[in-house]
Design a protein around this motif. Sequence first.
Motif, PDB file in Angstrom:
ATOM      1  N   PHE A 185       0.807  -1.215   0.000  1.00  0.00           N
ATOM      2  CA  PHE A 185       0.000   0.000   0.000  1.00  0.00           C
ATOM      3  C   PHE A 185       0.848   1.276   0.000  1.00  0.00           C
ATOM      4  O   PHE A 185       0.348   2.349   0.321  1.00  0.00           O
ATOM      5  N   TRP A 188      -0.558   4.308  -1.642  1.00  0.00           N
ATOM      6  CA  TRP A 188      -1.850   4.759  -1.107  1.00  0.00           C
ATOM      7  C   TRP A 188      -1.590   5.547   0.175  1.00  0.00           C
ATOM      8  O   TRP A 188      -1.662   4.998   1.270  1.00  0.00           O
ATOM      9  N   CYS A 191      -3.746   5.195   3.331  1.00  0.00           N
ATOM     10  CA  CYS A 191      -3.719   3.943   4.102  1.00  0.00           C
ATOM     11  C   CYS A 191      -2.422   3.884   4.907  1.00  0.00           C
ATOM     12  O   CYS A 191      -1.338   4.086   4.358  1.00  0.00           O
TER      13      CYS A 191
END
Length: 200
Positions: A185, A188, A191
């Motif tokens: 992740f 991202w 996140c």
Amino acid sequence: MLPVLLSWLALLSTWFRDRVWYPLLVRCIASSGAAFIKWGQWSSTRPDMFPEALCRALSTLHSNAPVHDAAHTRARVEAMFGGRSVEDVFDWFDMTPMASGSIAQIHKAILAGRLVAVKVRHPQVAEKMAMDFRIMKWLASVTDATPALRWMNLGPSMEQFGHTMGAQTRLDVEARHLILFQRNFKSWPECSFPVVRGRT
């Protein structure tokens, strides 16, 4: 044993089942050991297998798990750091846990100037869970053979639960999973996952 003795009332009365029998069952599970608590937590997320009222009752097992004493925490942390004292390793270490689950408890600490969370397994939790699971499988077979309790369908749920239970006690596996999540992740930014420090 009391929930088994009262199962016929739970079968006959929805009010008794929801208001008396489910809370009684949860209290029995909570006092029966880590594997039972873990199964209750897992079952609370499975309305596809169990009545929603039972899932709601079992969801209370996600909090207020028992804690172990500070001496065990100190011994385990110092063993992980080659026998160095907690005071030598950490700038500050709170021996009162901030949270406790069925497997381990979490302590706040400051390491090299950074606030960290230290997760410490409960004493002999892996051995106790293995023994608990053998008892649970036997109880499931008895329950499935009891007409008044057959609707709970415990046998299949125990089989599913058993496949994941062993890994639950492995904090090194949990740490590797967190590292893998961070890697997967990284693109991202919304996140985030706990950053693993120290031995895994």
